[in-house]
Design a protein around this motif. Sequence first.
Motif, PDB file in Angstrom:
ATOM      1  N   GLN A   1       2.018   2.469  -3.260  1.00  0.00           N
ATOM      2  CA  GLN A   1       1.001   3.072  -4.120  1.00  0.00           C
ATOM      3  C   GLN A   1       0.838   4.570  -3.852  1.00  0.00           C
ATOM      4  OE1 GLN A   1      -2.742   0.744  -4.542  1.00  0.00           O
ATOM      5  NE2 GLN A   1      -1.678  -0.869  -3.402  1.00  0.00           N
ATOM      6  N   GLU A   2       1.225   5.001  -2.643  1.00  0.00           N
ATOM      7  CA  GLU A   2       1.194   6.426  -2.329  1.00  0.00           C
ATOM      8  C   GLU A   2       2.382   6.721  -1.416  1.00  0.00           C
ATOM      9  OE1 GLU A   2      -2.614   8.650  -1.565  1.00  0.00           O
ATOM     10  OE2 GLU A   2      -1.580   9.081   0.330  1.00  0.00           O
TER      11      GLU A   2
ATOM     12  N   TYR B   1       0.833  -1.201   0.000  1.00  0.00           N
ATOM     13  CA  TYR B   1       0.000   0.000   0.000  1.00  0.00           C
ATOM     14  C   TYR B   1       0.873   1.259   0.000  1.00  0.00           C
ATOM     15  CZ  TYR B   1      -4.398  -2.518   0.918  1.00  0.00           C
ATOM     16  OH  TYR B   1      -5.516  -3.326   0.823  1.00  0.00           O
TER      17      TYR B   1
END
Length: 832
Positions: A390-391, A387
Motif C-alpha cells: 500500500q506504500e 501493508y
Amino acid sequence: MKNKSFLIIALLSISWLLTSFISEKRKQEQRWIRINLLGYPTEAVKVAVWASKTDEVPASFEIVEKETGNIVYTSSHIKRFGSYGPFKQTARLNFSDFKKQGNFYIRANGTTSPLLLINDEVYKGAADFCLQYMRQQRSGFNPYLKDSCHTHDGFVLYGAKAGIKDSTHFDASGGWHDASDYLQYSTTTANATYHLLMAYRDYPQVFGDKQQANGLDGKNGRADILDEAKWGLDWLLKMHPKKNIMFNQLADDRDHISMRIPKEDSQYGKGFERPLYFITGEPQQRGKFMNNTTGTSSTAAKFTSAFNLGAVLFKADRNYARLLVKKAKTAYRFALQKPGVTQTASVKSPYIYAEDNWVDDMELAEVSFNFSGEKVQQKKVTKALQYAGQESITPWMQKDTAAHYQYYPFINLGHYEVAKQEKGKTAASYYKQGIEKVWNRAKNNAFYRGVPFIWCSNNLTVAFAMQCNWYGILSGDTAYTELEQANVDWLFGCNPWGTSMVYGLPEWADTPRDPHSAFTHLKGYPINGGLVDGPVYTSIYKSLIGIKLNEADEYADFQSDLAVYHDDYGDYSTNEPTMDGTASLIYLLAAKEAQAKTPTGHSTFYLGANIRRDSTQKKIYLVFTGDEFGDGGEKINAVLDRKEVKVSFFLTGNFYRNPNFNGLIKKLKSKGHYLGPHSDQHLLYCDWTKRDSLLVTKMQFEKDLNNNYNAMAAFGIKKAEAKYFLPPYEWYNKTIANWSREQGLALINFTPGTKSNADYTYPEMGKRYRSSDEIFKSITSFNENGPNGLNGFILLMHIGTDSRRSDKFYNRLAELITYLKAAGYKLDRIDN
C-alpha cells in the motif's frame, strides 16, 4: 632623479604585487573544494566537490600529504555538472582508488581543501559521541545538568472517550525533550527508541559502556546505547499505562513562550503539570483550526515495534521483557481500533507534526512479532507485505516538497525487517524504487542532492543514506554506493556551505556553534552530537514566522535562491537540533563504523561476533568444529582434497591432544586448511536461558583459551596465525566478545538461517533431531529464498558426531560442495 625613478618603479612593483595578491585571494575566494570533514575509510567511495563562482573547472587535481608536503596522487577523474545553488560551476573529483592512509589536502588550480583524513577509524566513536546529545535531552532526571525537570507531568486532555476525566493525573515524567523546546511526542520517541535498539542489535561491537543507567559517569555492565534506549522505552510504557489508554504527546506549543534551561515549567498547564493528549483517533486542536487526525494506527503501531524489539534485547530481564511483550500486544490492538493517522495538537500556532501516513507503521508492527527468533509466523509476514504494497515508496521520495513530518518516519523501517523474513525479494525491490526516484533528481548535480530541502532535511538525508545502505546489504547491488556516500558526505561538510551538520563532530572542523538551543544560547553549554535540521528551500525560510538572524551571516556567500542554511540562534528552521534525527544518525554512524572494518562494509555482527561476512560477495566459509568426536575427519579431508577446497577447523584442546586425531590434524594443516581454537575443555560460557549470566570468570576464560593455544602449538600453530576464535557450543555473550577482543582475537560464529549446525543431533533427541536431508534442504532453500542467498555465510558443521547418529551429514559434503560451486560460490578459509 635616478633615485626618484627607482622609488617610483619600486612602488609600482609593490603595488602590482599587492594587486596580484589581492586578485588571487579574491579569485581563490570564488572557488572551494568541499569534502567529508570527518574523513573517508580506505575502501570507501571517496569524492570531493569542486565549487566555483566562475567558469573555472580544473582539468586535474592532486592530493598532498600533510606531513611531508609531497604530492602523493594526481588524477583527472573529474565529472562536470555546471551550476548549482550559489555556484556557476561544480564538479565531482573522484579519488576512490587512492588507498593510502593518513592526513592530506586536495589541491586543484591553486585551491586547497580542508584537512582530508583517510583511514578505517574515521567513524570510530562517532555514534557514541552523538549519544551525548540524547542524554542531554532527557526529561525527568537530566544527567548533563545533574538536576531534575518536568517531574510533575501530566494531566489528561481529550480523555472522555476512555472514560477519563480531563485534568486527571498520570505519571508521564521521563523520556526526551523533542528538540530545543521541551515538548515530548510519542511518535518521535518511539521512532528514536527503535533506531537506538536497532543500532545495538545490528552493530553491538561499536558501542561502549561509560555511563550508568541514569546517564551519569560510570560503567554499569551494559552498553550506553541500551541505557538510552531503555530510557525511551520506560517513558513509552508510561504513555501507554493501560490497554485502553495511550497518549500522543506531552505539553504543547505554549512551551515556546520563552527559551530557558528546563526546570518545572509552570507558565501554562495545571501548576507544574503539563497536558497529556489522549489518542482519540479524531481531530484535535491545531491553533485556530483542527488537525487532520483520522485514526489510532500511526502512533500505536510505533509503540508495538519498539516494545517488541525491546523485549528481544532486554530478554535477560525476564520481568521487563514480559511487560514489553504484553504492551506490544495491547498497543497493536489499540492501533487496530481505528485505522488511520494521529497528528499532534497545538494551541497557538499552525505548526504541528502533520504525519499523513500510517501503513508503514503497521507493516513494521506486524513483522516485529517475529523478532523473538522463535518460529516465524508467516501470517505476520504476509500481512506486513500487504501493508508494504500500500506504500511501497515512502511518499517524500517522489516529491519536491512536503509538509512538516508529513511522511514519518522518513524511511520505511518495515521493508528492511520484512526483507529478512520473506521468501522473495519484494521489500528490497521497493527500496530500489524509492532510491531511483531520488536518484533521478540527484544525478543532475555535483553533490548528488536529490533529497528535498524541506524542514528537517538532514533527517531525510540520514534516512535516505540508511535506505541505500540497506538496499545494498539486502540485494548485493552496489549501484547506489556512491549515492549513499554522497548523502553521508553532505552531512559532514560536502555541501555548499562546507560545514558539518553535527554539533562538535568533527571537533577540528567547521560545525554548528550557534544553534537554536537554550543550552548554548543561555549558558554556553555544548550540545555535542546534536544533528541540526539542515538547509531549507529559500521560499520556505522566507515564509516562516519569527525568524531573525542575530549576527552577520558567515555563510552569506553560499546562500542562494535554491536553499539557505544559517548557523545562527535566530534560525529555528535550519539550525535547531532534533532528538529523533540524532537517534537515526546514531544508527547510520554505527553502520559506517562497523562497515569500515570490512572490505566492502557488508558484514553482520551479533553481540560482538562476526556472524556473516561480506553479503555482497558470493563467498561461503565452511567451518567444522570438534571436541570429543572426529569420526568424519578423514572423509572430510579426502573430499576437500578432491574438490580442491580450503576450509576452517575450530578444535578444542581436548581434540588437539587426543592421540587418535594426531595424524588427521597434521594432514589438515599440510593441506592448507585454517586450524583455530574452540576453547580447551569445551566450556559453557554463559547460561542457556539467561545469556547475560556468565558461568566462567575472566581468569578461567583466559586460562582455558591459553591451554587451547598451547595444545595447538604442539602442531606448530602459532596464536599470531590463528586469530579467529569460534566459541564452544557456539554460545557466547558480549562479555565473551570483549574478552576475546582483549586477547587480540576476532570472535566469529555461524550464520543463522540454515540447519547445518544441527548435524550433531540424533533421533533420541526427539523434536530437536534434524535429518541430513532436512539439513541439506534448509541450505538450498536459504540460497534460493534468503536475502542475498548464502553470500558471506559462515556455514558450520561438525567434524564428528555421536555414534547414535547414523545419518552422518558429512557423507553429503561432496554433494554440498558441488551444489554450492554450481550456484557460483567460492569456498574459502575464514581468514581470507
